[in-house]
Design a protein around this motif. Structure first.
Motif, mmCIF file in Angstrom:
data_model
loop_
_atom_site.group_PDB
_atom_site.id
_atom_site.type_symbol
_atom_site.label_atom_id
_atom_site.label_comp_id
_atom_site.label_asym_id
_atom_site.label_seq_id
_atom_site.Cartn_x
_atom_site.Cartn_y
_atom_site.Cartn_z
ATOM 1 N N ARG A 65 7.004 10.449 5.963
ATOM 2 C CA ARG A 65 5.895 10.825 6.884
ATOM 3 C C ARG A 65 5.625 10.210 7.863
ATOM 4 N NH1 ARG A 65 1.109 13.264 3.117
ATOM 5 N NH2 ARG A 65 0.944 10.901 2.348
ATOM 6 N N LEU A 66 4.936 10.774 9.228
ATOM 7 C CA LEU A 66 4.733 10.092 10.374
ATOM 8 C C LEU A 66 3.199 10.469 10.300
ATOM 9 C CD1 LEU A 66 5.043 8.366 13.074
ATOM 10 C CD2 LEU A 66 5.480 10.530 13.974
ATOM 11 N N PHE A 67 2.322 9.199 10.916
ATOM 12 C CA PHE A 67 0.927 9.459 11.101
ATOM 13 C C PHE A 67 0.756 8.512 12.585
ATOM 14 C CE2 PHE A 67 0.897 9.998 6.775
ATOM 15 C CZ PHE A 67 0.048 11.190 6.558
ATOM 16 N N GLY A 68 0.806 9.457 13.456
ATOM 17 C CA GLY A 68 0.646 8.956 14.855
ATOM 18 C C GLY A 68 -0.603 9.145 15.312
ATOM 19 N N ASN A 69 -1.019 8.051 16.695
ATOM 20 C CA ASN A 69 -2.143 8.219 16.888
ATOM 21 C C ASN A 69 -3.226 7.489 15.928
ATOM 22 O OD1 ASN A 69 -4.024 8.595 19.460
ATOM 23 N ND2 ASN A 69 -5.079 10.179 18.463
ATOM 24 N N VAL A 70 -2.896 6.748 15.114
ATOM 25 C CA VAL A 70 -3.893 5.957 14.099
ATOM 26 C C VAL A 70 -3.429 4.135 14.525
ATOM 27 C CG1 VAL A 70 -4.121 5.455 11.673
ATOM 28 C CG2 VAL A 70 -3.364 7.747 12.538
ATOM 29 N N GLY A 71 -4.601 3.806 14.832
ATOM 30 C CA GLY A 71 -4.531 2.447 15.132
ATOM 31 C C GLY A 71 -4.896 1.412 13.898
ATOM 32 N N TYR A 72 -4.001 0.515 13.710
ATOM 33 C CA TYR A 72 -4.216 -0.587 12.846
ATOM 34 C C TYR A 72 -5.079 -1.504 13.221
ATOM 35 C CZ TYR A 72 -3.964 -4.464 9.306
ATOM 36 O OH TYR A 72 -4.340 -5.164 8.365
ATOM 37 N N GLY A 73 -6.083 -2.019 12.460
ATOM 38 C CA GLY A 73 -7.253 -2.700 12.805
ATOM 39 C C GLY A 73 -8.349 -2.159 13.797
ATOM 40 N N THR A 74 -8.389 -0.780 14.132
ATOM 41 C CA THR A 74 -9.391 0.118 14.599
ATOM 42 C C THR A 74 -9.569 1.325 13.644
ATOM 43 O OG1 THR A 74 -7.537 0.993 15.970
ATOM 44 C CG2 THR A 74 -8.749 -0.640 16.990
ATOM 45 N N ASP A 75 -8.339 1.954 13.119
ATOM 46 C CA ASP A 75 -8.706 3.189 12.379
ATOM 47 C C ASP A 75 -8.370 2.822 11.181
ATOM 48 O OD1 ASP A 75 -9.073 4.989 14.703
ATOM 49 O OD2 ASP A 75 -6.865 4.860 14.888
ATOM 50 N N LEU A 76 -7.513 1.849 10.600
ATOM 51 C CA LEU A 76 -7.383 1.471 9.495
ATOM 52 C C LEU A 76 -7.308 -0.093 9.178
ATOM 53 C CD1 LEU A 76 -4.238 3.755 8.351
ATOM 54 C CD2 LEU A 76 -6.727 3.856 7.489
ATOM 55 N N LYS A 77 -7.722 -0.360 8.054
ATOM 56 C CA LYS A 77 -7.480 -2.072 7.939
ATOM 57 C C LYS A 77 -6.463 -2.084 6.687
ATOM 58 C CE LYS A 77 -12.046 -2.822 5.565
ATOM 59 N NZ LYS A 77 -12.569 -1.170 5.777
ATOM 60 N N LEU A 78 -6.369 -3.547 6.386
ATOM 61 C CA LEU A 78 -5.440 -3.716 5.088
ATOM 62 C C LEU A 78 -5.977 -3.168 3.777
ATOM 63 C CD1 LEU A 78 -2.674 -4.763 4.253
ATOM 64 C CD2 LEU A 78 -4.013 -7.283 4.007
ATOM 65 N N ASP A 79 -7.332 -3.272 3.492
ATOM 66 C CA ASP A 79 -7.883 -3.072 2.536
ATOM 67 C C ASP A 79 -7.687 -1.277 2.295
ATOM 68 O OD1 ASP A 79 -8.406 -5.543 1.516
ATOM 69 O OD2 ASP A 79 -10.357 -5.364 2.029
ATOM 70 N N ASP A 80 -7.692 -0.688 3.500
ATOM 71 C CA ASP A 80 -7.644 0.651 3.308
ATOM 72 C C ASP A 80 -6.495 1.136 2.963
ATOM 73 O OD1 ASP A 80 -10.290 1.183 4.209
ATOM 74 O OD2 ASP A 80 -9.588 1.049 6.581
ATOM 75 N N LEU A 81 -4.979 0.307 3.281
ATOM 76 C CA LEU A 81 -3.815 0.814 3.078
ATOM 77 C C LEU A 81 -3.704 0.534 1.532
ATOM 78 C CD1 LEU A 81 -1.946 -0.551 6.351
ATOM 79 C CD2 LEU A 81 -2.588 1.799 5.568
#
Length: 441
Positions: A65-81
């Motif tokens: 699956r592709l989730f585009g327009n999602v920035g690591y460090g802005t929209d998600l961080k490592l703990d979220d993933l």
């Protein structure tokens, strides 16, 4: 997976082909996938862009699956993933310019290769206009990116109309004042980093002449060993030798390839680039060079640095700022004490640095995926394993993410825009427009 360029997609493909029961989600900060292929390859390289077909087949398969327009460090961080995934692979590439520490590099008229490439490739975050008032331009570096820059600067805008070049870029190039593009390498022809095909493509345009000074064709024993040991080096050298001895033909534009010229200072007494000073170098016997103390001043009004790309530090992930890579062992990310960061892996240029061709990332992906699969039985399971959980999380946070289906809509839209102009594709540049088309019902 963080990063939907070739490195991330190759890793996803190897995971799916491993025979292991695995689902792969790929997060990409751009609204569209393919990374370097879409935003790092010159528009007049349809052969290389054909790699998209192979990457397309991977993303088109079930289980990815592709989730585009999602920035690591802005929209998600490592703990979220880690809440949603047993393991995370970072494949974020290298998008910044490596610095060049010489006097005058801060003057107005100095540009980084990465920034210029982003402009002519229609990157959503790049400026829409580019200053092209310089009549004479210096390009520092003798890799493929340097040749791409030089070729785009020297070509007639009409030659690029058959490509997916954005309208704003074509309009900008119509005002390009350049007559001479000078490409500088501090070592000799046998040490140049461009590939034979990339080099020969320079000579395909009827709108500029490629010029090589016969005095720059020189070899020592180290150079001859490199020529004997590599068919590619031999082909590059023979092409340059042929160009150095052929008769000159007058053209309104010229692309000069200079060797044995080491940049030492960008000149500009009034704060704007007016010249480049180089020191003549000479071979030392082993393929290396040393300065001769002889300097030459070149009248140029712009300097482009193509001395290498640099990766960016990722939030919550160790980073070696000198090498511009994430410390790892066989793709397993290591902390400051060289202990493995559990369930965190790296592949591509963020792993090994921005060297080699696109296909070389397959080897990186194979090594990293092998490490992950070896570790998998001992990795803790993510708390939220429902595939819908990440979609709900992104929606709750108000993130307008795009999907593979959205890319297919954007792809069809760009192709239709191109068809109306008699072209294969016309690339959409604005991020908001990309998202709007991708998320359209």
């Amino acid at each position: 997976m963080v990063g939907a360029g070739p490195a991330g997609i190759y890793a996803a493909d190897f995971l799916r082909k491993s025979g292991t029961d695995v689902e792969v989600d790929i997060f990409e900060r751009m609204p569209a996938p393919f990374g370097l292929i879409r935003y790092g390859v010159a528009p007049d390289h349809p052969r290389i862009k054909g790699i998209v077909d192979a990457l397309h087949r991977v993303l088109d398969k079930p289980g990815v699956r592709l989730f585009g327009n999602v920035g690591y460090g802005t929209d998600l961080k490592l703990d979220d993933l880690r809440q949603f995934y047993d393991a995370v692979i970072f494949a974020t590439g290298a998008a910044k310019d490596r610095p060049l520490d010489i006097p005058g590099i801060e003057l107005d008229g100095n540009y980084g290769a990465a920034d210029f490439v982003s402009w002519y490739d229609g990157h959503p975050d790049a400026p829409r206009a580019w200053p092209l008032h310089a009549r004479s331009v210096a390009v520092l570096g003798v890799g493929n990116v340097a040749l791409d820059l030089a070729r785009v600067l020297a070509k007639s805008p009409a030659e690029l109309l058959s490509t997916e070049i954005p309208d704003n870029v074509h309009s900008g190039l119509l005002g390009n004042a350049v007559t001479d593009v000078h490409v500088f390498g501090r070592r000799g022809p046998a040490q140049a980093k461009f590939t034979p095909m990339e080099l020969r493509e320079l000579d395909h345009s009827p709108h500029f002449e490629v010029v090589v000074d016969p005095e720059d064709i020189d070899f020592d024993e180290g150079s001859m060993a490199a020529i004997r040991g590599s068919k590619q080096v031999d082909m590059v050298v023979k092409t340059l030798q042929d160009w150095a001895i052929r008769d000159r033909v007058e053209h309104p534009r010229r692309l000069h390839l200079h060797f044995f010229h080491s940049p030492v200072e960008v000149l500009g007494p009034d704060g704007t680039v007016t010249g480049l000073r180089t020191e003549r170098t000479e071979l030392t016997g082993d393929g290396s060079v040393r300065g001769t103390g002889t300097y030459h001043d070149w009248e140029v009004q712009a300097v482009y640095r193509a001395v290498g790309y640099l990766s960016s530090h990722l939030a919550d992930v160790p980073f070696d700022h000198e090498s511009g890579t994430v410390p790892h062992k066989s793709g397993r990310v290591l902390d400051i004490d060289e202990n493995q960061l559990e369930g965190v892996y790296v592949t591509g240029w963020i792993k090994r640095g921005p060297v080699g061709l696109i296909g070389h990332t397959k080897g990186d992906a194979t090594e990293t995926v092998t490490s992950l699969l070896t570790d998998a039985p001992n990795l803790p399971s993510a708390p939220q394993r429902d595939p819908l959980a990440i979609e709900e999380y992104l929606t709750e946070r108000g993130i307008a993410y795009t999907t593979w289906g959205g890319w297919l809509r954007l792809d069809a839209h760009e192709r239709e825009l191109g068809r109306l102009r008699g072209r294969e594709r016309l690339k959409v540049v604005e991020r908001d427009e990309m998202v709007r088309v991708s998320r359209r019902d």
